[in-house]
Write an enzyme that holds these catalytic residues in place. Structure first.
Site, PDB file in Angstrom:
ATOM      1  N   HIS A 174       0.882  -1.188   0.000  1.00 32.26           N
ATOM      2  CA  HIS A 174       0.000   0.000   0.000  1.00 32.26           C
ATOM      3  C   HIS A 174       0.917   1.236   0.000  1.00 32.26           C
ATOM      4  O   HIS A 174       1.753   1.367  -0.884  1.00 32.26           O
ATOM      5  CB  HIS A 174      -0.922  -0.110   1.217  1.00 32.26           C
ATOM      6  CG  HIS A 174      -2.067   0.866   1.275  1.00 32.26           C
ATOM      7  ND1 HIS A 174      -2.423   1.673   0.238  1.00 32.26           N
ATOM      8  CD2 HIS A 174      -2.950   1.154   2.293  1.00 32.26           C
ATOM      9  CE1 HIS A 174      -3.472   2.413   0.592  1.00 32.26           C
ATOM     10  NE2 HIS A 174      -3.805   2.118   1.840  1.00 32.26           N
ATOM     11  N   MET A 218       7.937  -2.676  -6.534  1.00 30.11           N
ATOM     12  CA  MET A 218       7.021  -1.726  -5.900  1.00 30.11           C
ATOM     13  C   MET A 218       6.852  -0.465  -6.751  1.00 30.11           C
ATOM     14  O   MET A 218       7.791  -0.023  -7.409  1.00 30.11           O
ATOM     15  CB  MET A 218       7.535  -1.351  -4.503  1.00 30.11           C
ATOM     16  CG  MET A 218       7.689  -2.549  -3.593  1.00 30.11           C
ATOM     17  SD  MET A 218       6.135  -3.418  -3.368  1.00 30.11           S
ATOM     18  CE  MET A 218       6.697  -5.085  -3.135  1.00 30.11           C
ATOM     19  N   PHE A 220       4.501  -0.384  -9.056  1.00 30.59           N
ATOM     20  CA  PHE A 220       3.818  -0.824 -10.277  1.00 30.59           C
ATOM     21  C   PHE A 220       2.613  -1.679  -9.903  1.00 30.59           C
ATOM     22  O   PHE A 220       2.648  -2.423  -8.929  1.00 30.59           O
ATOM     23  CB  PHE A 220       4.761  -1.666 -11.153  1.00 30.59           C
ATOM     24  CG  PHE A 220       5.812  -0.844 -11.813  1.00 30.59           C
ATOM     25  CD1 PHE A 220       5.600  -0.276 -13.061  1.00 30.59           C
ATOM     26  CD2 PHE A 220       7.028  -0.612 -11.179  1.00 30.59           C
ATOM     27  CE1 PHE A 220       6.576   0.505 -13.666  1.00 30.59           C
ATOM     28  CE2 PHE A 220       8.008   0.163 -11.775  1.00 30.59           C
ATOM     29  CZ  PHE A 220       7.776   0.726 -13.021  1.00 30.59           C
ATOM     30  N   HIS A 222      -1.833  -2.146  -9.648  1.00 27.40           N
ATOM     31  CA  HIS A 222      -2.876  -1.605  -8.777  1.00 27.40           C
ATOM     32  C   HIS A 222      -4.055  -2.575  -8.765  1.00 27.40           C
ATOM     33  O   HIS A 222      -4.390  -3.143  -9.795  1.00 27.40           O
ATOM     34  CB  HIS A 222      -3.332  -0.225  -9.282  1.00 27.40           C
ATOM     35  CG  HIS A 222      -4.053   0.563  -8.251  1.00 27.40           C
ATOM     36  ND1 HIS A 222      -5.393   0.424  -8.020  1.00 27.40           N
ATOM     37  CD2 HIS A 222      -3.603   1.493  -7.365  1.00 27.40           C
ATOM     38  CE1 HIS A 222      -5.739   1.244  -7.038  1.00 27.40           C
ATOM     39  NE2 HIS A 222      -4.680   1.893  -6.621  1.00 27.40           N
ATOM     40  N   ARG A 231      -3.996   8.941 -11.577  1.00 25.59           N
ATOM     41  CA  ARG A 231      -3.288  10.016 -10.868  1.00 25.59           C
ATOM     42  C   ARG A 231      -1.857  10.196 -11.379  1.00 25.59           C
ATOM     43  O   ARG A 231      -1.222  11.220 -11.123  1.00 25.59           O
ATOM     44  CB  ARG A 231      -3.248   9.705  -9.363  1.00 25.59           C
ATOM     45  CG  ARG A 231      -4.621   9.555  -8.743  1.00 25.59           C
ATOM     46  CD  ARG A 231      -4.547   8.918  -7.357  1.00 25.59           C
ATOM     47  NE  ARG A 231      -4.059   7.538  -7.407  1.00 25.59           N
ATOM     48  CZ  ARG A 231      -3.889   6.760  -6.356  1.00 25.59           C
ATOM     49  NH1 ARG A 231      -4.161   7.223  -5.152  1.00 25.59           N
ATOM     50  NH2 ARG A 231      -3.428   5.520  -6.492  1.00 25.59           N
ATOM     51  N   ASP A 273       2.549   6.003  -6.393  1.00 25.25           N
ATOM     52  CA  ASP A 273       3.771   5.991  -5.588  1.00 25.25           C
ATOM     53  C   ASP A 273       5.033   6.054  -6.444  1.00 25.25           C
ATOM     54  O   ASP A 273       6.091   6.469  -5.962  1.00 25.25           O
ATOM     55  CB  ASP A 273       3.813   4.732  -4.707  1.00 25.25           C
ATOM     56  CG  ASP A 273       2.830   4.825  -3.554  1.00 25.25           C
ATOM     57  OD1 ASP A 273       2.551   5.952  -3.120  1.00 25.25           O
ATOM     58  OD2 ASP A 273       2.344   3.774  -3.101  1.00 25.25           O
TER      59      ASP A 273
HETATM   60  N1  ACO Z   1       5.712  -6.281  -9.964  1.00 27.10           N
HETATM   61  C1  ACO Z   1       5.743  -7.455 -10.611  1.00 27.10           C
HETATM   62  N2  ACO Z   1       4.652  -8.167 -10.926  1.00 27.10           N
HETATM   63  C2  ACO Z   1       3.474  -7.666 -10.562  1.00 27.10           C
HETATM   64  C3  ACO Z   1       3.345  -6.430  -9.889  1.00 27.10           C
HETATM   65  C4  ACO Z   1       4.529  -5.741  -9.597  1.00 27.10           C
HETATM   66  N3  ACO Z   1       4.478  -4.575  -8.942  1.00 27.10           N
HETATM   67  N4  ACO Z   1       2.045  -6.172  -9.649  1.00 27.10           N
HETATM   68  C5  ACO Z   1       1.360  -7.200 -10.153  1.00 27.10           C
HETATM   69  N5  ACO Z   1       2.221  -8.102 -10.703  1.00 27.10           N
HETATM   70  C6  ACO Z   1       1.888  -9.346 -11.358  1.00 27.10           C
HETATM   71  C7  ACO Z   1       1.671 -10.441 -10.318  1.00 27.10           C
HETATM   72  O1  ACO Z   1       2.892 -11.090 -10.005  1.00 27.10           O
HETATM   73  C8  ACO Z   1       0.692 -11.324 -11.031  1.00 27.10           C
HETATM   74  O2  ACO Z   1       1.391 -12.057 -11.990  1.00 27.10           O
HETATM   75  P1  ACO Z   1       1.005 -13.600 -12.286  1.00 27.10           P
HETATM   76  O3  ACO Z   1      -0.412 -13.533 -12.783  1.00 27.10           O
HETATM   77  O4  ACO Z   1       2.025 -14.006 -13.297  1.00 27.10           O
HETATM   78  O5  ACO Z   1       1.117 -14.281 -10.956  1.00 27.10           O
HETATM   79  C9  ACO Z   1      -0.190 -10.344 -11.791  1.00 27.10           C
HETATM   80  O6  ACO Z   1       0.629  -9.204 -11.999  1.00 27.10           O
HETATM   81  C10 ACO Z   1      -1.446  -9.931 -11.020  1.00 27.10           C
HETATM   82  O7  ACO Z   1      -1.001  -9.363  -9.786  1.00 27.10           O
HETATM   83  P2  ACO Z   1      -1.787  -9.425  -8.423  1.00 27.10           P
HETATM   84  O8  ACO Z   1      -0.810  -9.331  -7.293  1.00 27.10           O
HETATM   85  O9  ACO Z   1      -2.739 -10.595  -8.436  1.00 27.10           O
HETATM   86  O10 ACO Z   1      -2.641  -8.127  -8.525  1.00 27.10           O
HETATM   87  P3  ACO Z   1      -3.333  -7.498  -7.319  1.00 27.10           P
HETATM   88  O11 ACO Z   1      -4.489  -6.750  -7.856  1.00 27.10           O
HETATM   89  O12 ACO Z   1      -3.606  -8.489  -6.255  1.00 27.10           O
HETATM   90  O13 ACO Z   1      -2.195  -6.553  -6.739  1.00 27.10           O
HETATM   91  C11 ACO Z   1      -0.948  -4.801  -5.978  1.00 27.10           C
HETATM   92  C12 ACO Z   1      -2.210  -5.205  -6.703  1.00 27.10           C
HETATM   93  C13 ACO Z   1      -0.922  -5.428  -4.577  1.00 27.10           C
HETATM   94  C14 ACO Z   1      -0.905  -3.279  -5.832  1.00 27.10           C
HETATM   95  C15 ACO Z   1       0.269  -5.307  -6.787  1.00 27.10           C
HETATM   96  O14 ACO Z   1       0.240  -4.767  -8.083  1.00 27.10           O
HETATM   97  C16 ACO Z   1       1.578  -4.991  -6.116  1.00 27.10           C
HETATM   98  O15 ACO Z   1       2.020  -5.727  -5.216  1.00 27.10           O
HETATM   99  N6  ACO Z   1       2.242  -3.876  -6.519  1.00 27.10           N
HETATM  100  C17 ACO Z   1       3.444  -3.423  -5.865  1.00 27.10           C
HETATM  101  C18 ACO Z   1       3.114  -2.649  -4.601  1.00 27.10           C
HETATM  102  C19 ACO Z   1       2.648  -1.248  -4.857  1.00 27.10           C
HETATM  103  O16 ACO Z   1       3.193  -0.546  -5.680  1.00 27.10           O
HETATM  104  N7  ACO Z   1       1.625  -0.821  -4.103  1.00 27.10           N
HETATM  105  C20 ACO Z   1       1.088   0.539  -4.211  1.00 27.10           C
HETATM  106  C21 ACO Z   1      -0.360   0.483  -4.483  1.00 27.10           C
HETATM  107  S1  ACO Z   1      -1.009   2.076  -4.946  1.00 27.10           S
HETATM  108  C22 ACO Z   1      -0.967   3.029  -3.553  1.00 27.10           C
HETATM  109  O17 ACO Z   1      -0.996   2.566  -2.438  1.00 27.10           O
HETATM  110  C23 ACO Z   1      -0.909   4.527  -3.788  1.00 27.10           C
END
Ligand code: ACO
Length: 331
Positions: A174, A218, A220, A222, A231, A273
């Site tokens: 988050h 991190m 990337f 959402h 945004r 972020d």
């Molecule tokens: N880096 C690499 N791979 C990723 C990323 C990432 N940042 N985000 C998603 N993926 C991939 C997953 O590994 C998954 O791949 P797979 O299908 O081959 O297993 C696929 O994309 C789907 O990802 P999920 O994790 O199922 O998507 P979810 O909707 O649950 O996750 C989340 C959203 C938690 C934000 C995720 O994208 C993530 O962990 N991002 C990095 C943390 C981050 O930047 N958080 C900030 C959120 S915005 C904010 O708070 C302002």
């Protein structure tokens, strides 16, 4: 923005003047909150400091046990007005610097930067910071807001809900991601002498390697925005201005390299972020201070949700489906 979130409408000129005066009057750090912060080790994570400060402010609030809309509005403004002093002072004490008292002749963002750095910032920097504060203010049912709603739904108080929300925001999935973005840049290595193209090439190679190792990067992705965070363009424009202002093209190279490689490999787009992290870095904030900056702004959104929840409350209590052993016998 804060007024709009709390009142549902933009203020008239008179209402804005009254509101700004109220915010300006509440900016000073409560000496007891300062004492509590000073009792914490300088190695404490700034999010832990923020969470502790919110909790202390709640315990000391004259309306602590009053959850009427009027009392909650007063508490929300108090928290919003005072949190910048907490964030700014905590960063300063980690560098062995003294508290900088707030100034009531400056706007919210200009004063925030003043308290953090003890120097007035140029209007371009204040504007970029202001953009980040507005973009972070509110974002529907994200994890921390939901946490605040759940706590409020038990008829607990506003400061408890905000304290819990800060805990939820700390995690790198988050709000903690803005901090984590800078760790990625640091891991790749920030080389000020490097050209934009050289930095981009190194960042691209780093990303390809990270994705081959199935790392989560991190900043990337959402849960809601699957084709890009709406945004990001606004924050990226602010970052571009800061890169030009501070003359740091190599940071744009790192930014572009990671973004391009992630897009080519997985079509995953940056979230807010991603541009916010390097913007705060350029302004001179320590990396662990990034998420507390998010807190200072999101207090507005959280508290607006808290008041809305209380307006028509019902306990949030999800059911879970048990899938364990059906029957156990005493041995
Ligand atoms: N880096 C690499 N791979 C990723 C990323 C990432 N940042 N985000 C998603 N993926 C991939 C997953 O590994 C998954 O791949 P797979 O299908 O081959 O297993 C696929 O994309 C789907 O990802 P999920 O994790 O199922 O998507 P979810 O909707 O649950 O996750 C989340 C959203 C938690 C934000 C995720 O994208 C993530 O962990 N991002 C990095 C943390 C981050 O930047 N958080 C900030 C959120 S915005 C904010 O708070 C302002």
């Amino acid at each position: 923005m804060a007024y709009l979130l709390w009142n549902g409408e933009l203020p008239t000129k008179e209402q804005l003047a009254e509101f700004a005066a109220r915010e300006r009057a509440g900016r000073a750090l409560d000496p007891v909150v300062k004492q509590v912060i000073d009792a914490l080790p300088v190695t404490s994570h700034p999010m832990d400091v923020c969470r502790t400060a919110a909790s202390v402010m709640g315990a000391r609030h004259p309306l602590a046990e009053d959850s009427s809309r009027e009392a909650n509005m007063a508490k929300a403004v108090d928290l919003f007005a005072a949190m910048p002093a907490v964030v700014a002072y905590d960063q300063r004490r980690r560098h062995g610097q003294e508290l900088v008292e707030p100034r009531d002749d400056l706007g919210y963002s200009a004063n925030f930067l003043w308290m953090a750095f003890g120097e007035e910032q140029v209007p371009e920097v204040v504007e970029a910071f202001n953009v980040s504060m507005i973009l972070y203010a509110e974002h529907s049912f994200n994890a921390s807001t939901f946490t605040a709603r759940v706590i409020t739904s038990t008829l607990s108080d506003l400061h408890s809900a905000v304290t819990g929300a800060i805990g939820a925001l700390k995690g790198p999935l988050h709000g903690g991601a803005n901090e984590a973005v800078m760790h990625t840049f640091d891991e790749i290595g920030i080389r000020q002498e490097e050209s934009l193209e050289e930095a981009a090439a190194r960042a691209k190679a780093w990303m390809e390697d990270a994705l081959a190792k199935k790392k989560k990067v991190m900043g990337f992705g959402h849960r809601v925005y699957k084709h890009g965070d709406s945004r990001v363009p606004t924050m990226k424009a602010a970052l571009d201005k800061m890169i030009a202002h501070y003359g740091r093209p190599e940071l744009l190279g790192l930014y572009n390299g990671l973004e391009t490689a992630m897009d080519e490999a997985k079509a995953i787009k940056p979230n807010l972020d991603y541009p916010a992290g390097p913007t705060y870095h350029l302004m001179g904030f320590d990396t662990p201070t990034f998420t507390p900056l998010f807190v200072a702004s999101r207090i507005t959104g959280w508290t607006a949700h808290i008041m809305e929840q209380l307006d028509s409350n019902s306990l949030i209590r999800p059911l879970s489906e048990y899938n364990g052993v059906e029957e156990r016998h005493l041995p």
